[in-house]
Design a protein around this motif. Structure first.
Motif, PDB file in Angstrom:
ATOM      1  N   ALA A  88     -13.050  -1.820  -3.090  1.00 36.36           N
ATOM      2  CA  ALA A  88     -12.530  -3.379  -3.034  1.00 36.36           C
ATOM      3  C   ALA A  88     -13.499  -3.772  -2.106  1.00 36.36           C
ATOM      4  CB  ALA A  88     -11.106  -3.177  -2.470  1.00 36.36           C
ATOM      5  N   GLU A  89     -13.881  -2.989  -1.139  1.00 31.03           N
ATOM      6  CA  GLU A  89     -14.725  -3.627   0.057  1.00 31.03           C
ATOM      7  C   GLU A  89     -15.933  -3.842  -0.558  1.00 31.03           C
ATOM      8  OE1 GLU A  89     -16.477  -2.674   4.448  1.00 31.03           O
ATOM      9  OE2 GLU A  89     -15.197  -1.378   3.537  1.00 31.03           O
ATOM     10  N   GLU A  90     -16.749  -2.917  -1.363  1.00 29.50           N
ATOM     11  CA  GLU A  90     -17.978  -3.427  -1.934  1.00 29.50           C
ATOM     12  C   GLU A  90     -17.887  -4.743  -3.005  1.00 29.50           C
ATOM     13  OE1 GLU A  90     -21.017  -1.969  -1.766  1.00 29.50           O
ATOM     14  OE2 GLU A  90     -19.986  -0.863   0.016  1.00 29.50           O
ATOM     15  N   LEU A  91     -16.782  -4.800  -3.757  1.00 27.94           N
ATOM     16  CA  LEU A  91     -16.549  -6.112  -4.634  1.00 27.94           C
ATOM     17  C   LEU A  91     -16.357  -7.096  -3.806  1.00 27.94           C
ATOM     18  CD1 LEU A  91     -15.579  -3.900  -7.663  1.00 27.94           C
ATOM     19  CD2 LEU A  91     -17.702  -4.871  -7.203  1.00 27.94           C
ATOM     20  N   GLY A  92     -15.682  -7.317  -2.503  1.00 26.81           N
ATOM     21  CA  GLY A  92     -15.214  -8.421  -1.893  1.00 26.81           C
ATOM     22  C   GLY A  92     -13.700  -8.845  -2.355  1.00 26.81           C
ATOM     23  N   LEU A  93     -13.002  -7.573  -2.707  1.00 25.47           N
ATOM     24  CA  LEU A  93     -11.685  -7.908  -3.329  1.00 25.47           C
ATOM     25  C   LEU A  93     -10.651  -7.341  -2.447  1.00 25.47           C
ATOM     26  CD1 LEU A  93     -12.330  -7.333  -7.097  1.00 25.47           C
ATOM     27  CD2 LEU A  93     -12.007  -9.467  -5.981  1.00 25.47           C
ATOM     28  N   SER A  94     -11.190  -6.783  -1.322  1.00 24.55           N
ATOM     29  CA  SER A  94      -9.873  -6.169  -0.171  1.00 24.55           C
ATOM     30  C   SER A  94      -8.832  -6.862   0.130  1.00 24.55           C
ATOM     31  CB  SER A  94     -10.720  -5.631   1.006  1.00 24.55           C
ATOM     32  OG  SER A  94     -11.633  -4.755   0.807  1.00 24.55           O
ATOM     33  N   ASP A  95      -8.977  -8.362   0.112  1.00 27.53           N
ATOM     34  CA  ASP A  95      -7.723  -9.032   0.474  1.00 27.53           C
ATOM     35  C   ASP A  95      -6.859  -9.212  -0.778  1.00 27.53           C
ATOM     36  OD1 ASP A  95      -9.833 -10.667  -0.989  1.00 27.53           O
ATOM     37  OD2 ASP A  95      -9.373 -12.389   0.170  1.00 27.53           O
ATOM     38  N   ARG A  96      -7.288  -8.818  -1.774  1.00 28.30           N
ATOM     39  CA  ARG A  96      -6.231  -8.872  -3.184  1.00 28.30           C
ATOM     40  C   ARG A  96      -5.512  -7.931  -3.737  1.00 28.30           C
ATOM     41  NH1 ARG A  96      -8.750 -13.480  -7.224  1.00 28.30           N
ATOM     42  NH2 ARG A  96      -9.584 -15.181  -5.500  1.00 28.30           N
ATOM     43  N   ILE A  97      -5.853  -6.750  -3.125  1.00 29.13           N
ATOM     44  CA  ILE A  97      -5.300  -5.465  -3.416  1.00 29.13           C
ATOM     45  C   ILE A  97      -4.431  -4.951  -2.051  1.00 29.13           C
ATOM     46  CG2 ILE A  97      -6.834  -5.104  -5.374  1.00 29.13           C
ATOM     47  CD1 ILE A  97      -7.580  -2.563  -3.493  1.00 29.13           C
ATOM     48  N   ARG A  98      -3.464  -4.007  -2.358  1.00 25.61           N
ATOM     49  CA  ARG A  98      -2.579  -3.387  -1.347  1.00 25.61           C
ATOM     50  C   ARG A  98      -2.373  -2.069  -1.660  1.00 25.61           C
ATOM     51  NH1 ARG A  98       3.122  -4.041  -0.323  1.00 25.61           N
ATOM     52  NH2 ARG A  98       2.945  -5.963  -1.797  1.00 25.61           N
ATOM     53  N   VAL A  99      -3.083  -0.834  -1.089  1.00 20.45           N
ATOM     54  CA  VAL A  99      -2.755   0.568  -1.407  1.00 20.45           C
ATOM     55  C   VAL A  99      -1.454   0.887  -1.151  1.00 20.45           C
ATOM     56  CG1 VAL A  99      -3.453   2.853  -1.204  1.00 20.45           C
ATOM     57  CG2 VAL A  99      -5.258   0.944  -1.380  1.00 20.45           C
ATOM     58  N   VAL A 100      -0.682   1.505  -1.846  1.00 22.72           N
ATOM     59  CA  VAL A 100       0.800   1.649  -1.437  1.00 22.72           C
ATOM     60  C   VAL A 100       1.238   3.384  -1.992  1.00 22.72           C
ATOM     61  CG1 VAL A 100       1.593  -0.575  -1.806  1.00 22.72           C
ATOM     62  CG2 VAL A 100       1.842   0.961  -3.780  1.00 22.72           C
ATOM     63  N   GLY A 101       2.244   3.661  -1.265  1.00 25.30           N
ATOM     64  CA  GLY A 101       2.705   5.162  -1.904  1.00 25.30           C
ATOM     65  C   GLY A 101       3.616   4.772  -2.943  1.00 25.30           C
ATOM     66  N   LEU A 102       4.059   5.975  -3.923  1.00 26.02           N
ATOM     67  CA  LEU A 102       4.801   5.630  -4.869  1.00 26.02           C
ATOM     68  C   LEU A 102       6.260   5.817  -4.490  1.00 26.02           C
ATOM     69  CD1 LEU A 102       4.769   5.611  -8.003  1.00 26.02           C
ATOM     70  CD2 LEU A 102       4.980   8.101  -8.050  1.00 26.02           C
ATOM     71  N   ASP A 103       6.571   4.729  -4.237  1.00 22.13           N
ATOM     72  CA  ASP A 103       7.976   4.629  -3.731  1.00 22.13           C
ATOM     73  C   ASP A 103       8.600   3.279  -4.133  1.00 22.13           C
ATOM     74  OD1 ASP A 103       7.189   2.550  -2.012  1.00 22.13           O
ATOM     75  OD2 ASP A 103       7.242   3.889  -0.336  1.00 22.13           O
ATOM     76  N   ALA A 104       9.867   3.099  -3.716  1.00 24.76           N
ATOM     77  CA  ALA A 104      10.528   1.868  -4.502  1.00 24.76           C
ATOM     78  C   ALA A 104       9.936   0.576  -4.253  1.00 24.76           C
ATOM     79  CB  ALA A 104      11.949   1.787  -3.685  1.00 24.76           C
ATOM     80  N   ASP A 105       9.281   0.336  -2.882  1.00 23.51           N
ATOM     81  CA  ASP A 105       8.600  -0.906  -2.425  1.00 23.51           C
ATOM     82  C   ASP A 105       7.373  -1.034  -3.483  1.00 23.51           C
ATOM     83  OD1 ASP A 105      10.521  -1.295  -0.524  1.00 23.51           O
ATOM     84  OD2 ASP A 105       9.184  -0.461   1.147  1.00 23.51           O
ATOM     85  N   ALA A 106       6.787   0.141  -3.852  1.00 27.26           N
ATOM     86  CA  ALA A 106       5.481  -0.010  -4.528  1.00 27.26           C
ATOM     87  C   ALA A 106       5.841  -0.627  -5.919  1.00 27.26           C
ATOM     88  CB  ALA A 106       5.054   1.448  -5.287  1.00 27.26           C
ATOM     89  N   VAL A 107       6.945  -0.770  -6.544  1.00 26.73           N
ATOM     90  CA  VAL A 107       7.280  -1.194  -7.825  1.00 26.73           C
ATOM     91  C   VAL A 107       8.450  -2.564  -7.958  1.00 26.73           C
ATOM     92  CG1 VAL A 107       6.466   0.867  -9.187  1.00 26.73           C
ATOM     93  CG2 VAL A 107       8.841   0.645  -8.339  1.00 26.73           C
ATOM     94  N   SER A 108       8.889  -2.713  -6.621  1.00 27.68           N
ATOM     95  CA  SER A 108       9.977  -3.689  -6.629  1.00 27.68           C
ATOM     96  C   SER A 108       9.572  -5.011  -7.094  1.00 27.68           C
ATOM     97  CB  SER A 108      10.086  -3.761  -4.805  1.00 27.68           C
ATOM     98  OG  SER A 108      11.150  -5.119  -4.742  1.00 27.68           O
ATOM     99  N   ASP A 109      10.474  -5.441  -8.100  1.00 26.74           N
ATOM    100  CA  ASP A 109      10.152  -6.781  -8.915  1.00 26.74           C
ATOM    101  C   ASP A 109       9.013  -6.939  -9.425  1.00 26.74           C
ATOM    102  OD1 ASP A 109      12.723  -7.619  -7.720  1.00 26.74           O
ATOM    103  OD2 ASP A 109      11.674  -8.055  -5.712  1.00 26.74           O
ATOM    104  N   ALA A 110       8.277  -5.583  -9.916  1.00 29.95           N
ATOM    105  CA  ALA A 110       7.121  -5.939 -10.607  1.00 29.95           C
ATOM    106  C   ALA A 110       7.252  -6.301 -12.116  1.00 29.95           C
ATOM    107  CB  ALA A 110       6.503  -4.595 -10.689  1.00 29.95           C
TER     108      ALA A 110
END
Length: 376
Positions: A88-110
């Motif tokens: 993400a950093e190499e491609l200049g996309l770090s501000d567009r993704i968020r690394v998350v754990g596999l829990d309720a918040d990860a998929v909430s309202d997806a």
């Protein structure tokens, strides 16, 4: 809105994950998932796209490249997670993704879930149940993989938690499943098993599930009666711990000993903590998610037990074991011992001699070998 320029798949790297000519950062299944989800992603509100099992970021980063923002991405392996952040950093996309754990918040309202199908059905069941419980009612799961790793049972598992399953045409030996109409969702819970006096707990995707694999069983049967170490400063170490069966065995067999267990898999770490709790030894077993033993100082350990993995995703490779052997050697103090079990066909003894120190065979059966290597 799609970007006018194609996503640069060739710029993706596996680093710091193990690399090699037979190990890739993306493949045809990633491209098919992205192509089949293009219309869904174009209509998805900001923050409603999730990528799961995205080994090195191809799904999440391509979605971000196409204009999506706040893309949540989960990868079980820590090395893969770090590769995603690096790419993400190499491609200049770090501000567009968020690394998350596999829990309720990860998929909430997806609304759109891009999923690389895991090979283990229990892992797929955990993901499907979690998405069905917490995603938007109109979520679409776009789940893909290589045909050689897909089975009809995957359709059945998805059907446990979704009312409609559709199947794409195959392309480049890959296929996509579409799951809609979520139902019967719930939080994942570990499977429970017992071997002798040892309780084992396993979340989906943890190696061997809630049982002892034959290699670990042989290792446990031949571990030393009185291993050196066991203090809080010099704990007995279960490296690449999986479900934590060896760690729990060490803690129950040596009631005064402290044990340190580590694995780069989030599912393994959760399983090992549950296994320690099920055996009543959680107060003396520390479980860490770590790449190798990076959190341990050099020349600090007297005893390490190891059943090294030899798969990176679906690919068979010896490179994982070599990294593990080398870091075990770094952490062992002179005279410290690495107790290791391995598939005899891997012929690791010479590598253990080279990377750790003098190595002798302790046990061998029809398939596995147990050795002890002493740090020079």
């Amino acid at each position: 809105m799609s970007s006018p320029t194609p996503f640069p798949f060739d710029r993706l790297s596996r680093r710091p994950d193990v690399e090699g000519p037979d190990l890739v950062a993306s493949d045809a299944a990633d491209r098919l998932i992205l192509d089949e989800s293009a219309g869904l992603r174009a209509d998805a509100p900001t923050g409603s796209i999730v990528a799961i099992g995205d080994t090195h970021g191809a799904l999440a980063l391509a979605a971000a490249h196409d204009g999506a923002r706040d893309v949540r991405v989960h990868q079980d392996a820590l090395a893969g997670e770090r590769a995603i952040s690096r790419n993400a950093e190499e491609l200049g996309l770090s501000d567009r993704i968020r690394v998350v754990g596999l829990d309720a918040d990860a998929v909430s309202d997806a609304r759109v879930v891009l999923l690389r199908l895991p090979r283990a059905l229990d892992a797929l069941r955990d993901v499907a149940a979690l998405v069905a419980a917490h995603a938007s009612p109109d979520v679409v799961v776009v789940a893909g993989g290589r045909l050689k790793h897909m089975t009809l049972a995957m359709n059945d598992v998805l059907g446990e938690h979704f009312g409609r399953i559709d199947v794409s045409h195959a392309r480049q030996k890959s296929r996509v499943l579409f799951a809609r109409d979520p139902r019967a969702g719930h939080e994942p819970a570990p499977a429970a098993g017992r071997e002798g006096d040892l309780e084992i707990r396993a979340f989906g995707g943890a190696f061997a599930g809630a049982r002892l694999d034959n290699g670990t069983r042989l290792l446990i049967a031949h571990l030393p009666e009185d291993p050196a170490g066991g203090s809080p400063e010099d704990p007995l170490i279960d490296m690449a711990c999986g479900t934590g069966a060896v760690a729990a065995h060490l803690a129950t067999r040596h009631p005064a000993a402290y044990v340190y267990a580590s694995d780069q898999s989030a599912a393994a770490v959760a399983s090992a903590r549950a296994t320690a709790a099920a055996n009543g030894v959680e107060g003396r077993v520390e479980v860490a998610r770590d790449d190798l033993l990076a959190g341990r100082p050099a020349a600090s350990a007297s005893f390490i037990a190891l059943n090294p993995p030899f798969h990176s995703g679906a690919a068979l490779t010896e490179r994982l074991a070599f990294r593990l052997f080398a870091d075990a050697a770094r952490v062992l103090r002179p005279g410290g011992e690495l107790w290791c079990v391995w598939n005899s066909g891997m012929r690791y003894r010479g590598d253990l001699e080279r990377l750790v120190g003098p190595t002798r065979q302790v046990a061998r059966d029809a398939k596995f070998t147990v050795t002890v290597s002493t740090r020079r």
